[in-house]
Scaffold this active site. Structure first.
Site, PDB file in Angstrom:
ATOM      1  N   ASP A 274     -12.721  30.937  45.583  1.00 25.34           N
ATOM      2  CA  ASP A 274     -12.729  32.327  46.816  1.00 25.34           C
ATOM      3  C   ASP A 274     -11.508  32.322  48.240  1.00 25.34           C
ATOM      4  OD1 ASP A 274     -13.860  34.004  48.405  1.00 25.34           O
ATOM      5  OD2 ASP A 274     -15.271  32.168  49.718  1.00 25.34           O
TER       6      ASP A 274
ATOM      7  N   GLU B 265      -9.865  37.252  55.512  1.00 26.50           N
ATOM      8  CA  GLU B 265     -10.742  37.985  54.772  1.00 26.50           C
ATOM      9  C   GLU B 265     -12.016  37.423  55.293  1.00 26.50           C
ATOM     10  OE1 GLU B 265     -14.027  38.761  51.907  1.00 26.50           O
ATOM     11  OE2 GLU B 265     -13.105  37.173  52.425  1.00 26.50           O
TER      12      GLU B 265
END
Length: 444
Positions: free
Chosen positions: A250, A284
């Site tokens: 991730d 993000e």
């Protein structure tokens, strides 16, 4: 072009970039967080390879508001084993305790009560106390509001998962809604604290101190020199990790796949029919800061030129499933069918789910009507027996038990998932870059 491009985006090729991201994290305090040197070094790594491949690289500066945690400590007394320290993570963008912390009784709710309604506190003396409870689907923002209205001074939450040792930092993205300090503990610790609180003797000394700060991140952009500028296909991924880990799945997994796709396309960048734009987003992990800024500051005329946006998240989850994003209608559905066609032709299983099922940068484009598509390998949800039969792995366990945990490192990468998902992204990009009928269908 699609087949040729996909053949040059192999698992080993992408894995080499992940090895570089791991080295960067190792040299940067163990992470590539959006506000840390590891992110800056990741930007330099990607930018350097793109420039060497002949791309013109642009760094868009993105201002944002961050939240620095200065102190987060929890000491629990009145336990059978005596007083002990418990690891705690302050929820970002929520109120701090006083400098000397909060000293108060620890209170839990009776079994079956979630803390989502005022009635859950009936008969519970919570005034002046610190509440410990599990996160619930009603939302921890609401749970905090209800606890505060009941008179709680602070709240501790834990997230029930099949990996009870995990601890997840939360974010208070609507700061005015939070009026008391909030923090997380691991599930195993949380359940132990619930039992201790039920005994009526547990007390806590909780100190949570943090503040908002202004910072700047970057979006890194490169695009082909050739291709129709009125039909832009954008392939992106966020380059940052959470500050707690290296972020190899991730979302280093997709960032590396996008990088390898750009490098593989570089020799043919003058020959593409539709212009291809590659973007690595910043911050993000603070909920799509870079991509939202990009969309908000792109002139409408330029935004209309983006025919399709491709994205990916956690494409190498250790206990992966394969999720193709599909809203069921419109251009995004047509993009999903391209992914489905790729996997069907190779006998690879997949599940369709809404693009909204996983929060990521494509949502900023979806919100303004741009068709979006992509993949993810799953994170916090639990693999079903049926999915185990199709993908392998272990039913009853999370798709990625390392999601937002320290163990999201190179050793948790599922090479099989990486080797099948990365070329899929490249193949769909190649189709949209080559065939007018594909890109036009995606915009309809």
């Amino acid at each position: 072009m699609a087949d040729r491009l996909a053949s040059r985006v192999t698992g080993p090729d992408v894995y080499r970039h992940l090895q570089a991201f791991q080295r960067i994290a190792d040299a940067s305090g163990g992470n590539r967080g959006y506000d840390r040197i590891g992110f800056t070094r990741s930007v330099s790594y990607v930018s350097g390879l793109l420039k060497d491949a002949g791309y013109k690289v642009v760094e868009q500066k993105v201002p944002y508001t961050d939240f620095d945690v200065q102190t987060e400590t929890l000491k629990v007394s009145g336990l059978a084993e005596g007083t002990r320290d418990v690891r705690v993570l302050m929820t970002r963008f929520t109120p701090s305790t006083p400098l000397d912390g909060v000293e108060a009784p620890l209170v839990s709710l009776p079994g079956g009560r979630t803390g989502c309604t005022a009635a859950d506190y009936d008969g519970v003396d919570v005034k002046g106390a610190v509440v410990i409870t599990a996160r619930n689907a009603c939302g921890y923002g609401l749970q905090q509001q209800v606890a505060a209205q009941a008179g709680a001074r602070a709240m501790l939450l834990y997230y029930p998962t099949p990996s009870p040792e995990n601890i997840y930092r939360l974010y208070g993205f609507a700061p005015p809604a939070y009026t008391i300090p909030v923090a997380s503990v691991a599930q195993d610790e949380g359940e132990a604290l619930v039992r201790a609180a039920a005994g009526g003797t547990a007390r806590v000394q909780l100190t949570l101190r943090g503040q908002e700060v202004s910072r700047t991140t970057v979006n890194l952009t490169a695009e082909t020199s050739g291709g129709d500028p009125d039909n832009v296909v954008l392939l992106g991924s966020h380059l940052d990790s959470v500050p707690e880990n290296a972020g190899l799945n991730d979302n280093g997994s997709t960032a590396a796949a996008v990088l390898q796709t750009a490098l593989a396309l570089a020799p043919q960048q003058n020959a593409v029919k539709n212009k291809v734009r590659f973007v690595w987003w910043g911050a993000e992990e603070l909920i799509n800061v870079g991509s939202s800024y990009y969309v908000d500051h792109l002139p409408d005329s330029d935004l209309r030129r983006i025919a399709a946006v491709l994205n990916g998240e956690l494409i190498a989850s250790p206990n992966y499933a394969r999720f193709v994003w599909d809203p069921g209608t419109g251009g995004s559905h047509e993009i999903a069918n391209l992914f489905a066609g790729y996997f069907d032709a190779r006998g690879l299983p997949y599940d369709r789910q809404s693009p909204d099922a996983i929060g990521s940068d494509h949502l900023a484009f979806e919100a303004v009507g741009v068709p979006v598509g992509g993949l993810d390998g799953g994170n916090l949800k639990v693999k079903t027996p049926e999915q185990q039969s199709r993908y392998g792995g272990t039913a009853g366990e999370m798709y990625d038990h390392c999601y937002h945990q320290v163990c999201d490192q190179l050793g948790s990468i599922n090479k099989e998932a990486l080797g099948t998902n990365a070329p899929a992204l490249a193949w769909v990009l190649g189709r949209l870059a080559t065939y007018d009928e594909d890109v036009r269908t995606a915009t309809s």
